[in-house]
Design a protein around this motif. Structure first.
Motif, PDB file in Angstrom:
ATOM      1  N   ASN A 175       0.849  -1.196   0.000  1.00 41.23           N
ATOM      2  CA  ASN A 175       0.000   0.000   0.000  1.00 41.23           C
ATOM      3  C   ASN A 175       0.884   1.246   0.000  1.00 41.23           C
ATOM      4  O   ASN A 175       1.379   1.674   1.043  1.00 41.23           O
ATOM      5  CB  ASN A 175      -0.928   0.000   1.221  1.00 41.23           C
ATOM      6  CG  ASN A 175      -2.016   1.053   1.090  1.00 41.23           C
ATOM      7  OD1 ASN A 175      -1.809   2.117   0.523  1.00 41.23           O
ATOM      8  ND2 ASN A 175      -3.199   0.745   1.609  1.00 41.23           N
ATOM      9  N   ALA A 224      -6.186   0.336  11.257  1.00 38.56           N
ATOM     10  CA  ALA A 224      -6.067  -1.079  11.615  1.00 38.56           C
ATOM     11  C   ALA A 224      -4.617  -1.446  11.898  1.00 38.56           C
ATOM     12  O   ALA A 224      -4.324  -2.209  12.831  1.00 38.56           O
ATOM     13  CB  ALA A 224      -6.624  -1.951  10.491  1.00 38.56           C
ATOM     14  N   LYS A 262      -7.628   1.408   6.855  1.00 42.66           N
ATOM     15  CA  LYS A 262      -6.487   0.504   6.748  1.00 42.66           C
ATOM     16  C   LYS A 262      -5.336   0.974   7.639  1.00 42.66           C
ATOM     17  O   LYS A 262      -4.695   0.170   8.327  1.00 42.66           O
ATOM     18  CB  LYS A 262      -6.017   0.403   5.295  1.00 42.66           C
ATOM     19  CG  LYS A 262      -6.973  -0.341   4.377  1.00 42.66           C
ATOM     20  CD  LYS A 262      -6.483  -0.329   2.939  1.00 42.66           C
ATOM     21  CE  LYS A 262      -7.460  -1.033   2.005  1.00 42.66           C
ATOM     22  NZ  LYS A 262      -7.020  -0.972   0.585  1.00 42.66           N
ATOM     23  N   GLN A 266     -11.669   4.278   3.181  1.00 43.89           N
ATOM     24  CA  GLN A 266     -11.120   2.928   3.222  1.00 43.89           C
ATOM     25  C   GLN A 266      -9.625   2.929   3.542  1.00 43.89           C
ATOM     26  O   GLN A 266      -9.137   2.065   4.290  1.00 43.89           O
ATOM     27  CB  GLN A 266     -11.363   2.187   1.902  1.00 43.89           C
ATOM     28  CG  GLN A 266     -10.629   2.739   0.695  1.00 43.89           C
ATOM     29  CD  GLN A 266     -10.873   1.895  -0.560  1.00 43.89           C
ATOM     30  OE1 GLN A 266     -11.895   1.242  -0.678  1.00 43.89           O
ATOM     31  NE2 GLN A 266      -9.933   1.929  -1.494  1.00 43.89           N
ATOM     32  N   ASP A 267      -8.865   3.904   3.024  1.00 36.70           N
ATOM     33  CA  ASP A 267      -7.432   3.941   3.300  1.00 36.70           C
ATOM     34  C   ASP A 267      -7.148   4.372   4.735  1.00 36.70           C
ATOM     35  O   ASP A 267      -6.200   3.886   5.364  1.00 36.70           O
ATOM     36  CB  ASP A 267      -6.720   4.879   2.324  1.00 36.70           C
ATOM     37  CG  ASP A 267      -6.501   4.239   0.958  1.00 36.70           C
ATOM     38  OD1 ASP A 267      -6.666   3.008   0.859  1.00 36.70           O
ATOM     39  OD2 ASP A 267      -6.163   4.954  -0.004  1.00 36.70           O
TER      40      ASP A 267
END
Length: 210
Positions: free
Chosen positions: A89, A117, A114, A110-111
């Protein structure tokens, strides 16, 4: 007066963060007044809209409380460990005491999720630790990055897996700042921040022990 000083501080952090993240962007900037607030878990959020920016940027940083009593090089080594999990990524990286994200407006949610997380559920086993440590030492030998003078082969070699685990486990939402800036809309940025970090609490930052 205190409220005015607080807003000036918020504006300074927001502008400094975006300047750092978008140094390659030569276009004129058009910032709206930064908005600062806290999530229910105590995490500090700063959002600055700029419709002239080509991307949406985000920076995850620690405040001074998180660095109290830290060992030399432990932040850089934790960054190296987190970068092992970033994989392919290219939008996410960890360096300079922070996590950085550069993405499009449409991919922000969404990024950012990520990146969150990776931060909240960091995986640190001995193999990952050893790999990250070796890469950091190689970088120091090559002098391919401007590290703080306290970050050297001696300080990195002295660090153990337990040292990084201990530093990671004391990081909690109220000790952190999340800045979202650039090509973003306030409502979308707020929703993205809540979705990514709203359920994080200090009792969940123990994922390193594997």
């Amino acid at each position: 007066k205190n409220k005015k000083n607080k807003m000036n501080t918020i504006k300074t952090i927001a502008l400094s963060t975006l300047a750092l993240l978008s140094v390659y962007n030569a276009k004129a900037q058009n910032f709206k007044e930064p908005v600062g607030y806290k999530l229910k878990n105590g995490m500090n959020i700063i959002i600055s809209e700029n419709d002239k920016s080509p991307k949406a940027y985000s920076s995850f940083t620690l405040d001074a409380k998180a660095f109290e009593g830290k060992k030399d090089g432990v932040v850089e080594l934790l960054n190296a460990v987190l970068n092992e999990s970033v994989a392919k990524n290219a939008n996410i990286s960890f360096k300079d005491n922070s996590g950085k994200l550069a993405t499009t407006n449409s991919d922000l949610e969404q990024d950012l999720a990520k990146m969150a997380a990776l931060i909240q559920n960091a995986t640190l086993d001995q193999k990952t630790f050893n790999t990250a440590k070796a890469k950091l030492i190689t970088s120091l030998k090559l002098q391919d990055y401007d590290y703080d003078q306290t970050v050297n082969e001696k300080s990195i070699n002295a660090l153990t897996l337990a040292d990084v685990q201990s530093f990671y486990n004391q990081i909690s939402p109220e000790k952190t700042f999340l800045t979202i800036a650039g090509d973003v809309q306030l409502s979308t940025a707020k929703a993205s921040a809540k979705n990514a970090f709203g359920n994080w609490n200090k009792h969940t930052t123990n994922g390193l022990a594997k």
